[in-house]
Design a protein around this motif. Sequence first.
Motif, PDB file in Angstrom:
ATOM      1  N   ASN A 256       5.349 136.823  28.323  1.00  0.00           N
ATOM      2  CA  ASN A 256       6.628 137.471  28.611  1.00  0.00           C
ATOM      3  C   ASN A 256       7.762 136.470  28.422  1.00  0.00           C
ATOM      4  OD1 ASN A 256       5.588 140.132  29.823  1.00  0.00           O
ATOM      5  ND2 ASN A 256       4.518 138.593  31.052  1.00  0.00           N
TER       6      ASN A 256
ATOM      7  N   HIS B 150      11.590 137.258  34.699  1.00  0.00           N
ATOM      8  CA  HIS B 150      11.147 138.539  34.164  1.00  0.00           C
ATOM      9  C   HIS B 150      10.536 139.426  35.231  1.00  0.00           C
ATOM     10  CE1 HIS B 150       7.152 136.724  34.226  1.00  0.00           C
ATOM     11  NE2 HIS B 150       7.531 135.812  33.360  1.00  0.00           N
TER      12      HIS B 150
ATOM     13  N   ASN C  92       4.750 145.268  26.125  1.00  0.00           N
ATOM     14  CA  ASN C  92       5.611 145.311  24.938  1.00  0.00           C
ATOM     15  C   ASN C  92       6.872 146.150  25.135  1.00  0.00           C
ATOM     16  OD1 ASN C  92       2.789 145.236  22.639  1.00  0.00           O
ATOM     17  ND2 ASN C  92       4.020 143.555  23.435  1.00  0.00           N
TER      18      ASN C  92
ATOM     19  N   LEU D 182      -0.024 138.015  34.211  1.00  0.00           N
ATOM     20  CA  LEU D 182       1.192 137.835  33.425  1.00  0.00           C
ATOM     21  C   LEU D 182       0.842 137.065  32.163  1.00  0.00           C
ATOM     22  CD1 LEU D 182       3.769 136.710  36.153  1.00  0.00           C
ATOM     23  CD2 LEU D 182       3.279 139.018  35.360  1.00  0.00           C
TER      24      LEU D 182
ATOM     25  N   ASP E 128       3.829 131.617  33.188  1.00  0.00           N
ATOM     26  CA  ASP E 128       4.670 132.795  33.369  1.00  0.00           C
ATOM     27  C   ASP E 128       5.154 132.942  34.806  1.00  0.00           C
ATOM     28  OD1 ASP E 128       2.959 134.721  30.906  1.00  0.00           O
ATOM     29  OD2 ASP E 128       5.053 134.127  30.894  1.00  0.00           O
TER      30      ASP E 128
ATOM     31  N   VAL F 283       5.200 138.837  21.740  1.00  0.00           N
ATOM     32  CA  VAL F 283       6.511 139.092  22.337  1.00  0.00           C
ATOM     33  C   VAL F 283       7.644 138.862  21.345  1.00  0.00           C
ATOM     34  CG1 VAL F 283       6.832 136.745  23.253  1.00  0.00           C
ATOM     35  CG2 VAL F 283       7.912 138.709  24.409  1.00  0.00           C
TER      36      VAL F 283
ATOM     37  N   ASN G 299       6.342 141.344  27.221  1.00  0.00           N
ATOM     38  CA  ASN G 299       7.618 142.018  27.444  1.00  0.00           C
ATOM     39  C   ASN G 299       8.783 141.049  27.256  1.00  0.00           C
ATOM     40  OD1 ASN G 299       6.567 144.708  28.597  1.00  0.00           O
ATOM     41  ND2 ASN G 299       5.542 143.170  29.872  1.00  0.00           N
TER      42      ASN G 299
ATOM     43  N   ILE H 266       0.969 142.669  32.986  1.00  0.00           N
ATOM     44  CA  ILE H 266       2.343 142.633  32.483  1.00  0.00           C
ATOM     45  C   ILE H 266       2.344 141.678  31.295  1.00  0.00           C
ATOM     46  CG2 ILE H 266       4.735 142.123  33.070  1.00  0.00           C
ATOM     47  CD1 ILE H 266       4.001 142.727  35.997  1.00  0.00           C
TER      48      ILE H 266
ATOM     49  N   CYS I 133      12.200 135.880  28.976  1.00  0.00           N
ATOM     50  CA  CYS I 133      13.438 136.391  29.546  1.00  0.00           C
ATOM     51  C   CYS I 133      14.532 135.370  29.304  1.00  0.00           C
ATOM     52  CB  CYS I 133      13.278 136.653  31.041  1.00  0.00           C
ATOM     53  SG  CYS I 133      12.732 135.219  31.977  1.00  0.00           S
TER      54      CYS I 133
END
Length: 827
Positions: free
Chosen positions: A348, A331, A288, A345, A365, A399, A315, A312, A350
């Motif tokens: 996440n 990411h 996070n 993962l 991911d 997320v 995020n 992970i 990005c």
Amino acid sequence: MKKTLVFAIVVGMLLVVAAMAESITAAPPVPINCATDKFSVIPGLKGFGTDTRAAYGAANPPEICIVDSLLTTTGNPSWDASTYSVGVFKGTLIQCLEGLDTLNGETIDGHVVLPNTGKVILFEVSGTINATSYPYSYYIKYPYTTIVGQTAPSPGINLRNITLICQSHDVLVQHIRVRVGDAKSGTDPSKRDGIVSSTASGACDVVIDHCSMSWGIDENSSVGRHDVTFSNCIIAEALHNSLHSKGSHSKGMNIGVASYNTSLLKNLYIHNDGRNPYYLRASNVFVNNYIYNPGTFNIQLEVTTGVLTASIVGNLIEGGPSTIDSAYQNHLSVKALTTASEIYLYDNKCGKEGEEWYTQSSADDWSHVRWRSLQTDISDDVKVPSALIWPTGLVALDVDDVKTHVLTNAGARPADRDSADQRVVNHAKSNGTQGAIIDSPSDVGVWPILVENTRLLTLPDNPHGDDDGDCYTNLEEWLHKLAAEVEGKKYEEADTTTPKVTFFNINPTTANTNSPITASYKVSDNKALKQVELHRTNDKNGSPDANNWTKIVSGTSASGSFTDSISTAGTYWYGMNVVDEAGNVGLEPSPVKVVVNSGGGSIYYVPTSTTTVDGDTFCGGATCTSADTIIIRGGARGNLLLQDFDGSGAYIHIVNQNINPDSKVEINGVIQLDNCQYVDLRGDNDPNLTYGIKVLNDGIPSASANSVRVKGKSDHIKISYIEVAFDGNSTMSGNGIFVQDGAESSSWIWDTIEIHHNYIHGCIYAGMYLGQNEPYANDNPYIANVSVHDNIIDDSGVYGMVLKGVSASSGVCCKRRSKSAAGGGAE
């Protein structure tokens, strides 16, 4: 919620999406055994090492050390046995840290420091602790240490040119800022970090919570050992082309080869070229976090020996102006991984705000992982389908909730951010359009100015006891409340605590009728202060809440001063009421007696609506004399003309007054002295305001651009403690303090002018302009016996100071402590 439920099934634990509007409760929701059960040092925080007891982990109750000075003086702190509910040490930060360490088992000022004792370091002063000489690194060398910046009054604490290094175990650091910077003198740039949990073998069970780290040269932060949590921090603007021996080196956070069980939770990584963060080995969770405007790399992995086990999860990485394409489209950047490594993962995202694929969840991911070495064929065994490492009780946000949560809650004082933190948070809200990786703090302006305020702490009674039996000591619960305040959260507990007047002073205690009497005070309250009231009576047997007491003035500030005057001679007493939001009322320790005598000058007040004050008629319809004091009431006003004042050999004082604490006189235009002799215009009548008069030239067409002007046949003039500011809209000449009048006869000389302790900034032409442009017919000097000293002139457009028509015999004194950032020099 669907993704959250899937994750709960995978990792075998129930996860709930945390609410965005948080509160801090006074105790865990279920009974625990304080002696045997583990619970977080911060209620609700779940991460590796968070079950440390920090200062309370030692065999004996901790010593309390209060930082009451921003100096960097080393040595032992002093012992104070009487001011607080318990005896405490007091001193500088490094004295509380390292000086107190040397007293383990020794005696100071009659107090024995027991062996195996922790320490709690509190602050009752705000401002910047700036190391201008050795030592530049402050070490936490001994175990069981708690450092809590939430006790500092607003705007909190900042460490400048200092690296804070934890070399021991069971440590909690909260609510401080560490902005290292690029001073030429300091720690070796290759080791100039912000907050470091070091590689020392005992540096474990460390919690760094709600801290701000920026302007590091090596990294902003790093982790060297195990069971370490960084939570709710801002890691910002690591310096790129700075002093590092490797050259370009803007790095956010490094997780070293000897580290394991590290949890990085809900942090903001912003404007760092790389290491957002950088994992080298061992077991870690990264959950996070929000990464904004990474340059070349965001999350980085490089494991060439040993095994990396990582989770992970949840995020968000958002590109910005300095981000290369491959960074914001991936990411995770992997340089090397051992085949035995295991990485999970999940959830996440990005990209750049507004791009189509940015708003879509990735089914895989691993499709947004960037490979950086020849080792591109990593076994699928590295890609594990469930979290093999996870702190007990940790709850992950979805997320899509991360950005709002982090920007609301991260940093040293989310409800009281300094300019540096607020600026980067605003950048992160710009949808990828604002901010940059920087080379020096000067790239983003001046250092944040943290005002030095002092607030005498009111420690809880029986601080090391646990009166409610919830396993947190009374001191810890008090700290939790203060943390909630600076975090902008609600602490759920009924307020039954009476506010306290910790300082109450009347000056003078013998006065003349109609002369100023100043009441200075400091108060404290455990929750929300509502009102502070100054009362007066001529019956000492009364109390401030009785009918025979009269309320003189009130305000809402926890410290400050009120001004009063009494027109009838006699004996009086002053007292104070303090009221909090819950209705609890506190009083001063005892009323203060004041004897008022007949005689002396009078006090006259200039209302905020008055624009012209004529000294010939203003003082009760009569000419003002040197015995009189003219008070300009606090608040905003337009142009102010003071004319025809003559002290006849002794100065008439024209001073500021606060209507409410911290309410200075604000003149939106100009203030002018015309045909005045023996006049002292000063803005420090209130001891809490250095510049109690502020003149803002905002380009009003009807006003001259010379903000403070002396004109006409004026002499023996003093001007001091006034702030002069320009907003840049004026199209006129733009001088700060201007002593000139070309219309006067050649026989007139401005004699004995003293200008000191003023702050002038943003002028278009000159900070000060003294004297005439053209010579008089008889070639006399135009200004004589001038004393100009201890002024600050900053950012003047052409000149710091201009002197015209000053002869060598005219006695000009210019004690230089001024600065001019723009035009420089004098003419």
